[in-house]
Write a protein that holds these residues in place. Structure first.
Motif, PDB file in Angstrom:
ATOM      1  N   GLN A 235       0.834  -1.202   0.000  1.00  0.00           N
ATOM      2  CA  GLN A 235       0.000   0.000   0.000  1.00  0.00           C
ATOM      3  C   GLN A 235       0.875   1.261   0.000  1.00  0.00           C
ATOM      4  O   GLN A 235       1.853   1.344   0.732  1.00  0.00           O
ATOM      5  CB  GLN A 235      -0.903   0.009   1.239  1.00  0.00           C
ATOM      6  CG  GLN A 235      -1.857  -1.176   1.312  1.00  0.00           C
ATOM      7  CD  GLN A 235      -2.905  -1.156   0.229  1.00  0.00           C
ATOM      8  OE1 GLN A 235      -3.572  -0.135   0.024  1.00  0.00           O
ATOM      9  NE2 GLN A 235      -3.054  -2.249  -0.494  1.00  0.00           N
ATOM     10  N   THR A 236       0.488   2.211  -0.817  1.00  0.00           N
ATOM     11  CA  THR A 236       1.236   3.464  -0.914  1.00  0.00           C
ATOM     12  C   THR A 236       0.865   4.350   0.269  1.00  0.00           C
ATOM     13  O   THR A 236      -0.337   4.521   0.545  1.00  0.00           O
ATOM     14  CB  THR A 236       0.862   4.194  -2.221  1.00  0.00           C
ATOM     15  OG1 THR A 236       0.929   3.253  -3.278  1.00  0.00           O
ATOM     16  CG2 THR A 236       1.770   5.366  -2.501  1.00  0.00           C
TER      17      THR A 236
ATOM     18  N   GLU B 218      -8.481   4.492 -10.470  1.00  0.00           N
ATOM     19  CA  GLU B 218      -7.448   3.816  -9.665  1.00  0.00           C
ATOM     20  C   GLU B 218      -7.692   2.326  -9.876  1.00  0.00           C
ATOM     21  O   GLU B 218      -8.620   1.741  -9.312  1.00  0.00           O
ATOM     22  CB  GLU B 218      -7.615   4.207  -8.196  1.00  0.00           C
ATOM     23  CG  GLU B 218      -6.359   4.367  -7.371  1.00  0.00           C
ATOM     24  CD  GLU B 218      -5.416   3.187  -7.220  1.00  0.00           C
ATOM     25  OE1 GLU B 218      -5.467   2.270  -8.059  1.00  0.00           O
ATOM     26  OE2 GLU B 218      -4.621   3.193  -6.267  1.00  0.00           O
TER      27      GLU B 218
ATOM     28  N   THR C 294      -6.324  -0.548  -9.046  1.00  0.00           N
ATOM     29  CA  THR C 294      -6.239  -1.514  -7.925  1.00  0.00           C
ATOM     30  C   THR C 294      -6.096  -0.664  -6.654  1.00  0.00           C
ATOM     31  O   THR C 294      -5.013  -0.538  -6.109  1.00  0.00           O
ATOM     32  CB  THR C 294      -5.006  -2.442  -8.080  1.00  0.00           C
ATOM     33  OG1 THR C 294      -3.830  -1.624  -8.215  1.00  0.00           O
ATOM     34  CG2 THR C 294      -5.099  -3.329  -9.288  1.00  0.00           C
TER      35      THR C 294
ATOM     36  N   GLU D 123     -10.888  -2.852  -6.655  1.00  0.00           N
ATOM     37  CA  GLU D 123     -10.040  -3.572  -5.683  1.00  0.00           C
ATOM     38  C   GLU D 123     -10.618  -4.967  -5.470  1.00  0.00           C
ATOM     39  O   GLU D 123     -11.811  -5.147  -5.314  1.00  0.00           O
ATOM     40  CB  GLU D 123      -9.974  -2.785  -4.366  1.00  0.00           C
ATOM     41  CG  GLU D 123      -9.340  -3.496  -3.197  1.00  0.00           C
ATOM     42  CD  GLU D 123      -7.902  -3.966  -3.420  1.00  0.00           C
ATOM     43  OE1 GLU D 123      -7.059  -3.182  -3.879  1.00  0.00           O
ATOM     44  OE2 GLU D 123      -7.634  -5.158  -3.138  1.00  0.00           O
TER      45      GLU D 123
ATOM     46  N   VAL E  42      -9.250  -6.540 -11.358  1.00  0.00           N
ATOM     47  CA  VAL E  42      -8.871  -5.622 -12.435  1.00  0.00           C
ATOM     48  C   VAL E  42      -8.872  -6.359 -13.781  1.00  0.00           C
ATOM     49  O   VAL E  42      -9.066  -5.764 -14.835  1.00  0.00           O
ATOM     50  CB  VAL E  42      -7.486  -4.988 -12.123  1.00  0.00           C
ATOM     51  CG1 VAL E  42      -6.378  -6.038 -12.145  1.00  0.00           C
ATOM     52  CG2 VAL E  42      -7.128  -3.864 -13.052  1.00  0.00           C
TER      53      VAL E  42
ATOM     54  N   ASN F 221      -4.543 -15.378  -9.504  1.00  0.00           N
ATOM     55  CA  ASN F 221      -4.723 -13.930  -9.648  1.00  0.00           C
ATOM     56  C   ASN F 221      -4.003 -13.454 -10.900  1.00  0.00           C
ATOM     57  O   ASN F 221      -3.004 -12.752 -10.853  1.00  0.00           O
ATOM     58  CB  ASN F 221      -4.187 -13.218  -8.404  1.00  0.00           C
ATOM     59  CG  ASN F 221      -4.535 -11.732  -8.430  1.00  0.00           C
ATOM     60  OD1 ASN F 221      -5.480 -11.322  -9.113  1.00  0.00           O
ATOM     61  ND2 ASN F 221      -3.760 -10.928  -7.727  1.00  0.00           N
TER      62      ASN F 221
HETATM   63  C1  LIG Z   1       0.733  -2.502  -4.597  1.00  0.00           C
HETATM   64  S1  LIG Z   1      -0.857  -2.527  -3.840  1.00  0.00           S
HETATM   65  C2  LIG Z   1      -1.324  -0.864  -4.098  1.00  0.00           C
HETATM   66  C3  LIG Z   1      -2.648  -0.467  -3.566  1.00  0.00           C
HETATM   67  C4  LIG Z   1      -3.029   0.965  -3.881  1.00  0.00           C
HETATM   68  N1  LIG Z   1      -3.124   1.159  -5.297  1.00  0.00           N
HETATM   69  C5  LIG Z   1      -2.012   1.906  -3.318  1.00  0.00           C
HETATM   70  O1  LIG Z   1      -1.286   2.504  -4.109  1.00  0.00           O
HETATM   71  O2  LIG Z   1      -1.923   2.028  -2.098  1.00  0.00           O
HETATM   72  C6  LIG Z   1      -1.744  -3.500  -5.014  1.00  0.00           C
HETATM   73  C7  LIG Z   1      -3.203  -3.639  -4.729  1.00  0.00           C
HETATM   74  O3  LIG Z   1      -3.760  -4.419  -5.785  1.00  0.00           O
HETATM   75  C8  LIG Z   1      -4.770  -5.245  -5.260  1.00  0.00           C
HETATM   76  N2  LIG Z   1      -4.971  -6.328  -6.220  1.00  0.00           N
HETATM   77  C9  LIG Z   1      -4.205  -7.419  -6.418  1.00  0.00           C
HETATM   78  N3  LIG Z   1      -4.719  -8.168  -7.414  1.00  0.00           N
HETATM   79  C10 LIG Z   1      -5.814  -7.520  -7.864  1.00  0.00           C
HETATM   80  C11 LIG Z   1      -6.762  -7.790  -8.874  1.00  0.00           C
HETATM   81  N4  LIG Z   1      -6.693  -8.881  -9.617  1.00  0.00           N
HETATM   82  N5  LIG Z   1      -7.754  -6.908  -9.082  1.00  0.00           N
HETATM   83  C12 LIG Z   1      -7.857  -5.771  -8.326  1.00  0.00           C
HETATM   84  N6  LIG Z   1      -6.991  -5.472  -7.328  1.00  0.00           N
HETATM   85  C13 LIG Z   1      -5.980  -6.327  -7.108  1.00  0.00           C
HETATM   86  C14 LIG Z   1      -4.186  -5.672  -3.921  1.00  0.00           C
HETATM   87  O4  LIG Z   1      -5.198  -6.155  -3.053  1.00  0.00           O
HETATM   88  C15 LIG Z   1      -3.564  -4.351  -3.445  1.00  0.00           C
HETATM   89  O5  LIG Z   1      -4.494  -3.582  -2.744  1.00  0.00           O
END
Ligand SMILES: C[S@@+](CC[C@H](N)C(=O)[O-])C[C@H]1O[C@@H](n2cnc3c(N)ncnc32)[C@H](O)[C@@H]1O
Length: 583
Positions: free
Chosen positions: A75-76, A100, A102, A126, A161, A199
Motif C-alpha cells: 500500500q502506498t 485507480e 487496484t 479492488e 482488475v 490472480n
Molecule cells: C501494490 S498494492 C497498491 C494499492 C493501492 N493502489 C495503493 O497505491 O496504495 C496493489 C493492490 O492491488 C490489489 N490487487 C491485487 N490483485 C488484484 C486484482 N486482480 N484486481 C484488483 N486489485 C488487485 C491488492 O489487493 C492491493 O491492494
C-alpha cells in the motif's frame, strides 16, 4: 480499530453509528452516503448494511492479516500518494475522471481529492473486500475532516482488475480528461505460479504466452506490466495522463516494446522512488507518467520524485537502437555496429560442488572437501567474475575439469585415457544427473556447455557479465595452458598476444567505456550480455583511435607487465577485422 478486516477511524464509526441508526432499507442508506460523500452503492446488499450496523454496535476486534503475497500488496503511504498527485498538479493536470485500477485502501483517491478541483467521477477497483471497506471508510473520514471539499461521484468497485470492463468506462467518458493513477500489484506470474494462485489475466495472450503458460510461469512477466499495457491500450485515444508506480524493469519493457506497439503516448517520464523508505523493500521502482492521446514517442526521461525539477538523463530508442543514455550515446554512436570477432560465454557445467576445484598442498580439493587425484590433462585453471579485477591475469585461484573439446562430444575417451578423472566423475554421476536444465538431457555423460575451439585460445580478453565495472581483462595462459572462464564471463579469444593486447586497449578506451555506459542498464540482471558486447564495432573503434594514444597505452602495459610489444602487427590486426571481399 477494525471492521470487516478494514481499519476505521473513531470519527467514521461515530458518524455511521449516529446516522445509520434505524436504517434498514438499503436504498435509503446508500442515498444517505451518496448525498453526504458521493460514494455510489456503498452497500452492495441489505445483508452488508445489517452486518455493518451490527458490527459498529459491538466492540471492534483486530483480525490478523492473511498472507497477501499473491496480491502484490504494497500500500502506498498517503504522503507518497500526495507527492505524486502534486507532481501531476504542477504539470497543470486537471482531470475530470480518476481511475485507480487496484485502489487498495485508497490513498491515491484521497490524494486526488485533495489536489484536483475538477473531478467529476472517481472509479476505484479492488479485489480484496476489507480494502474496499477501508477505502470507503477513508473517504468518509476525509469528508468529515474536509466537509467543504468538492464531492465527485465515487465508485469503489469490488472486482478483479482483470475482469473489469475498462473499455465501457472509456466509452462512457470519451470527451473527458482522465487520470489513471495508482500502484498495481508487485508480483510476477512465476511467483503466482509457485503460490498456485489464479490472480492472473485469463484467456489473454501476453508477450506470446497464453493464460496457462502464464500460470505455469513460462516466460516471466510482471503483473503490473500486464495491467499498465492493458490500460494504455484501452485509454490511449483519450485526453489525459497515466501515472502508476511500477518497477523500473516494467518501464524499460514498455519503452522497449513501444517500437512495436506504437501506443499513442508521449512525454514519458520516470521519477525515482526510494522504495526502502516508502515500502521497506529493496526494489528498483519509479513513478511512470505519460501523456495519452498523442503522437507516439519512444524515449523516457529519468527524474527524481524528491527533486522533480532536476534535469535527468533519457533512455529509449535512437533510430533502430535501444540505449540507456541518449545524450552520451550520440558521442559514441559511430561504434555501434557488429563486432568482427564473436564474443563467447564461458564454460557452463551447473555442477560447481564437484567441478570447481581448489589446489591445496599440490592436491585438488572439491567443494565437498574431498581430496582428489586427477590426471593433469583435463584440468584447467578457471576464472570467475570476481577474479576479473586486474587488467592482466595469468594465474587462477580455481580449477575445473574440461570434459569436452566441443559441445556434444563423446566422453568415453576419458575412461581409457584418464582413468583417475573418469573414476572421480563416475563417483559423482548422481550430481551430474540431478542437473535441472534440459540442455543436459540426452547428452553424453559429464557434458558441459560453452566449450569450443575458442575456449582453448591462449590469449583472451574478458569481462564479467554480472559486475557493473566497465573494465576488460587480458587473460594469459597459466603454465602454458589456456585459462578457462566460467559462464558468468564473456570473452574474445586470440592466438596472437598482440591482437589480444590491441583489443584490450580498444575495449578499455574512453570511447568504448562511454559507449557501453550509454547502452547498458544498471538494473539489468547482467550488465553485459553477448548481445551488448556484439554491438561493439572494434574495427570502427580501431579506425577512430589516435595511433599516438595507442602507443602511449601500449608503453604503459609494456612497462607495468614486462611485455615487449610493438604496434608492428596493427595493420594485420585491422585487416583481420575487415570483411573478406568477394567477387
Ligand atoms: C501494490 S498494492 C497498491 C494499492 C493501492 N493502489 C495503493 O497505491 O496504495 C496493489 C493492490 O492491488 C490489489 N490487487 C491485487 N490483485 C488484484 C486484482 N486482480 N484486481 C484488483 N486489485 C488487485 C491488492 O489487493 C492491493 O491492494
Amino acid at each position: 480499530m477494525q471492521i470487516f478486516g478494514a481499519n476505521i477511524t473513531d470519527s467514521v464509526i461515530d458518524y455511521l453509528k449516529c446516522n445509520l441508526k434505524g436504517y434498514v432499507c438499503l436504498k435509503k442508506a446508500n442515498n444517505l452516503l451518496f448525498n453526504s460523500f458521493g460514494i455510489l452503492n456503498f452497500f452492495e446488499t441489505e445483508e452488508e448494511l445489517k452486518n455493518l450496523i451490527n458490527a459498529i454496535s459491538k466492540s471492534y476486534h483486530i483480525i490478523s492479516q492473511p498472507d497477501r503475497t499473491e496480491y502484490g500488496d504494497f500500500q502506498t503511504n498517503l504522503n507518497l500518494a500526495n507527492n505524486v498527485a502534486e507532481i501531476l498538479a504542477n504539470k497543470n493536470s486537471l482531470p475530470q475522471i480518476i481511475i485507480e485500477p487496484t485502489c487498495g485502501k485508497g490513498n491515491f483517491i484521497l490524494a486526488s481529492l485533495q489536489q484536483f478541483r475538477n473531478i467529476e467521477k472517481i472509479y476505484g477497483i479492488e479485489i480484496y473486500k476489507p480494502y474496499v471497506w477501508e477505502c470507503k471508510f477513508n473517504i468518509i473520514d476525509f469528508y468529515l475532516k474536509n466537509p467543504k471539499e468538492n464531492k465527485p461521484e465515487i465508485s469503489i468497485i469490488h472486482n478483479s482488475v482483470f475482469d473489469y470492463n475498462f473499455k465501457q468506462l472509456a466509452k462512457e467518458n470519451t470527451e473527458k480528461e482522465i487520470l489513471i493513477i495508482g500502484n498495481p500489484p508487485w508480483v510476477t506470474n512465476s511467483q503466482l505460479g509457485s503460490l498456485n494462485s489464479s490472480n492472473l489475466p485469463k484467456k489473454r495472450n501476453f508477450k506470446n504466452h497464453n493464460g496457462l503458460d502464464a500460470i505455469t510461469g513460462k516466460g516471466n512477466f510482471d503483473i503490473a506490466e500486464f495491467i499498465t499495457i492493458n490500460l494504455i491500450e484501452t485509454f490511449q485515444k483519450m485526453k489525459g495522463q497515466l501515472a502508476l508506480l511500477v518497477k523500473n524493469s516494467v518501464i524499460k519493457n514498455i519503452v522497449y516494446d513501444q517500437r512495436n506497439n506504437k501506443f499513442g503516448i508521449s512525454e514519458i517520464k520516470r521519477y525515482y522512488i526510494d522504495c526502502k523508505k516508502e515500502f521497506n523493500v529493496s526494489v528498483e521502482a519509479s513513478l511512470f507518467i505519460c501523456k495519452l492521446n498523442s503522437k507516439p514517442e519512444f524515449e523516457c526521461e529519468e527524474l527524481n520524485l524528491y527533486q522533480p525539477n532536476n534535469v535527468g538523463k533519457r533512455f529509449g530508442w535512437v533510430e533502430m537502437k535501444f540505449v540507456s543514455n541518449i545524450d552520451t550515446y550520440f558521442n559514441t554512436q559511430q561504434i555501434d555496429g557488429i563486432s568482427p570477432f564473436e564474443w563467447r560465454q564461458g564454460i557452463k557445467h551447473d555442477c560447481s560442488s564437484i567441478m570447481e576445484l581448489d589446489k591445496v598442498n599440490g592436491h585438488y580439493v572439491n567443494r565437498l572437501k574431498e581430496e582428489i587425484k586427477l590426471e593433469n590433462d583435463l584440468v584447467y585453471g578457471l576464472l570467475k567474475s570476481s577474479d576479473l579485477k586486474n587488467t592482466v591475469i595469468s594465474e587462477s585461484r580455481k580449477y575445473t575439469i574440461v570434459t569436452q573439446k566441443k559441445v556434444g562430444q563423446e566422453t568415453n575417451y576419458i575412461k581409457y585415457d584418464y582413468p583417475k578423472t573418469y573414476e572421480y566423475l563416475t563417483k559423482h554421476q548422481n550430481i551430474f544427473n540431478r542437473r535441472k536444465s534440459s540442455i543436459y538431457n540426452n547428452k553424453p555423460l559429464f557434458s558441459i556447455f560453452g566449450v569450443g575451439d575458442y575456449s582453448f585460445k591462449p590469449y583472451k580478453v574478458a569481462i564479467s557479465g554480472l559486475y557493473k565495472t566497465f573494465h576488460f581483462t587480458l587473460v594469459l595462459p597459466q603454465n602454458e595452458k589456456p585459462l578457462m572462464l566460467d559462464d558468468t564471463c564473456y570473452f574474445l579469444g586470440f592466438d596472437k598476444l598482440e591482437f589480444a593486447v590491441y583489443t584490450l586497449l580498444l575495449l578499455n578506451s574512453e570511447t568504448n567505456v562511454q559507449f557501453l555506459q550509454s547502452i547498458t542498464f544498471s538494473d539489468a540482471k547482467r550488465t553485459f550480455t553477448k548481445d551488448v558486447l556484439m554491438r561493439i564495432d572494434l574495427l570502427k573503434l580501431a579506425e577512430n583511435i589516435e595511433i599516438s594514444e595507442l602507443q602511449i597505452k601500449l608503453n604503459e602495459i609494456n612497462e607495468f607487465y614486462n611485455f615487449n610489444l610493438t604496434l608492428d602487427l596493427w595493420e594485420d590486426y585491422i585487416n583481420e577485422m575487415k570483411p573478406i571481399k568477394t567477387g
